[in-house]
Design an enzyme around this catalytic site. Structure first.
Site, mmCIF file in Angstrom:
data_model
loop_
_atom_site.group_PDB
_atom_site.id
_atom_site.type_symbol
_atom_site.label_atom_id
_atom_site.label_comp_id
_atom_site.label_asym_id
_atom_site.label_seq_id
_atom_site.Cartn_x
_atom_site.Cartn_y
_atom_site.Cartn_z
ATOM 1 N N HIS A 135 32.839 -10.987 -44.976
ATOM 2 C CA HIS A 135 32.089 -12.060 -45.146
ATOM 3 C C HIS A 135 32.439 -12.805 -44.317
ATOM 4 C CE1 HIS A 135 28.806 -13.833 -47.299
ATOM 5 N NE2 HIS A 135 29.264 -14.152 -47.991
ATOM 6 N N HIS A 178 26.782 -5.088 -38.959
ATOM 7 C CA HIS A 178 26.514 -5.826 -40.707
ATOM 8 C C HIS A 178 25.813 -4.862 -41.310
ATOM 9 C CE1 HIS A 178 23.844 -8.836 -42.515
ATOM 10 N NE2 HIS A 178 24.866 -9.410 -42.064
ATOM 11 N N ASP A 206 29.293 -14.123 -37.188
ATOM 12 C CA ASP A 206 30.066 -14.277 -37.031
ATOM 13 C C ASP A 206 30.668 -14.909 -35.402
ATOM 14 O OD1 ASP A 206 30.736 -15.884 -40.068
ATOM 15 O OD2 ASP A 206 30.813 -13.196 -40.412
HETATM 16 C C1 LIG Z 1 30.175 -6.180 -41.818
HETATM 17 C C2 LIG Z 1 30.598 -4.753 -42.418
HETATM 18 C C3 LIG Z 1 31.900 -4.822 -43.703
HETATM 19 C C4 LIG Z 1 29.524 -4.158 -42.880
HETATM 20 O O1 LIG Z 1 29.566 -3.134 -43.718
HETATM 21 P P1 LIG Z 1 29.001 -1.496 -44.194
HETATM 22 O O2 LIG Z 1 28.269 -2.214 -44.028
HETATM 23 O O3 LIG Z 1 29.543 -1.079 -45.280
HETATM 24 O O4 LIG Z 1 29.215 -0.795 -42.795
HETATM 25 P P2 LIG Z 1 31.097 0.146 -42.617
HETATM 26 O O5 LIG Z 1 31.982 -0.547 -42.948
HETATM 27 O O6 LIG Z 1 30.975 1.388 -43.523
HETATM 28 O O7 LIG Z 1 30.620 0.456 -41.062
HETATM 29 C C5 LIG Z 1 29.717 1.500 -40.542
HETATM 30 C C6 LIG Z 1 30.496 2.207 -39.447
HETATM 31 O O8 LIG Z 1 30.720 1.401 -38.480
HETATM 32 C C7 LIG Z 1 32.173 1.259 -38.673
HETATM 33 N N1 LIG Z 1 32.017 -0.433 -37.943
HETATM 34 C C8 LIG Z 1 31.682 -1.453 -38.820
HETATM 35 N N2 LIG Z 1 31.826 -2.156 -38.520
HETATM 36 C C9 LIG Z 1 32.617 -2.104 -37.488
HETATM 37 C C10 LIG Z 1 33.223 -2.861 -36.922
HETATM 38 N N3 LIG Z 1 33.480 -4.467 -36.800
HETATM 39 N N4 LIG Z 1 34.168 -2.420 -36.231
HETATM 40 C C11 LIG Z 1 34.354 -1.529 -36.212
HETATM 41 N N5 LIG Z 1 33.992 -0.464 -36.175
HETATM 42 C C12 LIG Z 1 33.402 -0.961 -37.402
HETATM 43 C C13 LIG Z 1 32.659 1.849 -39.378
HETATM 44 O O9 LIG Z 1 34.253 1.923 -39.392
HETATM 45 C C14 LIG Z 1 31.938 2.613 -39.565
HETATM 46 O O10 LIG Z 1 32.389 4.288 -39.456
HETATM 47 P P3 LIG Z 1 32.000 5.591 -39.681
HETATM 48 O O11 LIG Z 1 31.517 5.715 -40.254
HETATM 49 O O12 LIG Z 1 32.722 6.336 -38.604
HETATM 50 O O13 LIG Z 1 33.590 5.691 -40.555
HETATM 51 C C15 LIG Z 1 31.462 -4.401 -41.712
HETATM 52 O O14 LIG Z 1 30.324 -4.653 -40.246
HETATM 53 C C16 LIG Z 1 32.244 -5.073 -41.039
HETATM 54 O O15 LIG Z 1 33.413 -5.246 -41.240
HETATM 55 N N6 LIG Z 1 32.650 -5.870 -39.297
HETATM 56 C C17 LIG Z 1 33.500 -6.674 -39.761
HETATM 57 C C18 LIG Z 1 33.213 -7.833 -40.590
HETATM 58 C C19 LIG Z 1 32.417 -8.620 -40.099
HETATM 59 O O16 LIG Z 1 31.896 -9.663 -38.896
HETATM 60 N N7 LIG Z 1 32.497 -9.626 -41.209
HETATM 61 C C20 LIG Z 1 30.739 -10.239 -41.214
HETATM 62 C C21 LIG Z 1 29.558 -9.919 -41.320
HETATM 63 S S1 LIG Z 1 28.265 -11.288 -41.444
#
Ligand SMILES: CC(C)(COP(=O)(O)OP(=O)(O)OC[C@H]1O[C@@H](n2cnc3c(N)ncnc32)[C@H](O)[C@@H]1OP(=O)(O)O)[C@@H](O)C(=O)NCCC(=O)NCCS
Length: 384
Positions: free
Chosen positions: A225, A265, A316
């Site tokens: 987050h 996201h 971010d």
């Molecule tokens: C924001 C976030 C938590 C959303 O998560 P989510 O909706 O649960 O999505 P998931 O984590 O299930 O990701 C879906 C797919 O995209 C990939 N993915 C998502 N964000 C990614 C990232 N930042 N880097 C690499 N791969 C990513 C996942 O590995 C997953 O791939 P898969 O289906 O092959 O396993 C996630 O994108 C993330 O961890 N981002 C980095 C942290 C971040 O920037 N957070 C601030 C958000 S405003």
């Protein structure tokens, strides 16, 4: 009769609509974000953080008089009880600003003149008070941990300018003030994000505003987050100091199955509209301050991750280089997010209490089948 419904929510409550809200509109497919129906781009171009706070708390843009009154109220509340400053001084020097902020906001309730009241009027006052105090705590703790004196606010300055004044000891340039002001507008609210949801869950038990905001700060801290902006800059710094190629560095992270902070996201499947502004700000501030390298590294990472993983930069990603170029320390990035988001958290707490019901979902039990039986300790299996 069972109180569970047949519907099982997806992991992470993805796609679940958990409440009604009149505060924030998001269209994740089109990349639209609006506060009270007003597009974030219009607000970023024309509004101020104070005006945006008024909009979030009251549901409409203020008149000139209402805006002036809010400026005055925020200025009046820009004060901390001496005990809070003592608390900041007592925190160990290694304490992270986000942890200190969480603890100090919790302690603010001891000195709140309306501590015992949870009615609407008191909560609107607390929203104003907390917005002023959160920015003071972040700035004051940073100075205290660096052995510097705490800087008094200047009642004639805006919220953004006051934060930079209290942080740096000098009034900011008009460019720096406006850049932070826009960043504060962009971060102010985002519907049912994790920290806002935590705030609403806490408020819905009829706990108090300070408890709700404390829950929210603890939730914002996580790297999935608000903590992502700090993680982004750690990568930029590692690339810069090692002279690594940004694409190779990120490729290495992906090969280790690591997520790249600042990308992806849960709601947006296109460009996060906040990233659009922050990208421009990061570029312009970098050029103006002679620190273009942070933007340049960021841009190379963005191009690669977008092409290779089809992932867009989120709020971010470019806030990291923007804040650094404004001279803000890395471990203050997430607290600065809180300086803004406290406006949204408090608006949501007020909305939750306007039509409250306890938030208490169910879990799908996957443990040992019921009934299991208690076994005397002498008869339990030994590991050896
Ligand atoms: C924001 C976030 C938590 C959303 O998560 P989510 O909706 O649960 O999505 P998931 O984590 O299930 O990701 C879906 C797919 O995209 C990939 N993915 C998502 N964000 C990614 C990232 N930042 N880097 C690499 N791969 C990513 C996942 O590995 C997953 O791939 P898969 O289906 O092959 O396993 C996630 O994108 C993330 O961890 N981002 C980095 C942290 C971040 O920037 N957070 C601030 C958000 S405003």
């Amino acid at each position: 009769m069972s109180s569970t419904t047949a519907m099982h929510a997806p992991k992470g409550l993805e796609g679940v609509v958990a409440t009604t809200s009149a505060i924030c509109y998001i269209d994740g497919e089109q990349g639209v974000l609006a506060y009270r129906g007003i597009d974030i781009h219009e607000l970023a171009d024309n509004s101020s953080f104070e005006e945006t706070c008024y909009l979030l708390w009251n549901g409409k843009l203020p008149t000139r008089v209402e805006l002036r009154e809010l400026h005055e109220r925020l200025a009046e509340e820009r004060k901390l009880d001496a005990s809070i400053v003592t608390l900041l001084r007592m925190a160990p020097r290694h304490a992270l600003p986000m942890d200190v902020l969480r603890t100090a906001v919790s302690a603010l309730s001891f000195y709140d003149v309306e501590e015992k009241s949870n009615d609407r009027e008191a909560n609107v006052h607390k929203a104003i008070r907390l917005t002023s105090q959160v920015s003071m705590i972040v700035a004051a703790y940073d100075r205290i941990r660096k052995g510097k004196s705490v800087v008094e606010p200047d009642h004639s300055l805006s919220h953004a300018a006051n934060f930079l004044l209290m942080l740096n000891g000098t009034a900011p340039s008009a460019t720096a003030e406006r850049a932070l002001d826009i960043a504060l507008i962009l971060h102010a609210d985002h519907e049912l994000n994790a920290s806002t949801f935590a705030a609403r869950v806490t408020a819905a038990t009829l706990s108090d505003m300070h408890s709700a905001v404390t829950s929210a700060i603890g939730t914002l801290k996580g790297p999935l987050h608000g903590g992502a902006n700090e993680a982004v800059f750690q990568i930029l710094q590692a690339i810069d100091s090692s002279g690594a190629d940004p694409v190779e560095y990120v490729t290495g992270m992906l090969a280790q199955k690591k997520k790249i902070p600042g990308f992806g996201h849960r709601v947006y499947h296109t460009e996060d509209p906040r990233a659009t502004h922050l990208r421009t700000m990061s570029h312009d501030l970098g050029q103006a301050s002679g620190q273009a390298k942070w933007f340049e590294i960021s841009q190379k990472i963005e191009e690669f991750v977008k092409a290779d993983k089809k992932l867009n930069a989120n709020v971010d990603f470019y806030s990291a280089s923007t804040y650094r170029t404004l001279g803000i320390d890395v471990d203050l990035f997430t607290p600065v997010f809180a300086v803004s988001r406290v406006s949204g958290w408090t608006a949501h707490v007020i909305e939750q209490l306007d039509d409250n019901r306890l938030i208490r979902p169910r879990a799908d039990y996957i443990g040992p089948a019921y009934p299991q039986h208690w076994v005397s300790i002498d008869k339990r299996n030994r590991r050896d």
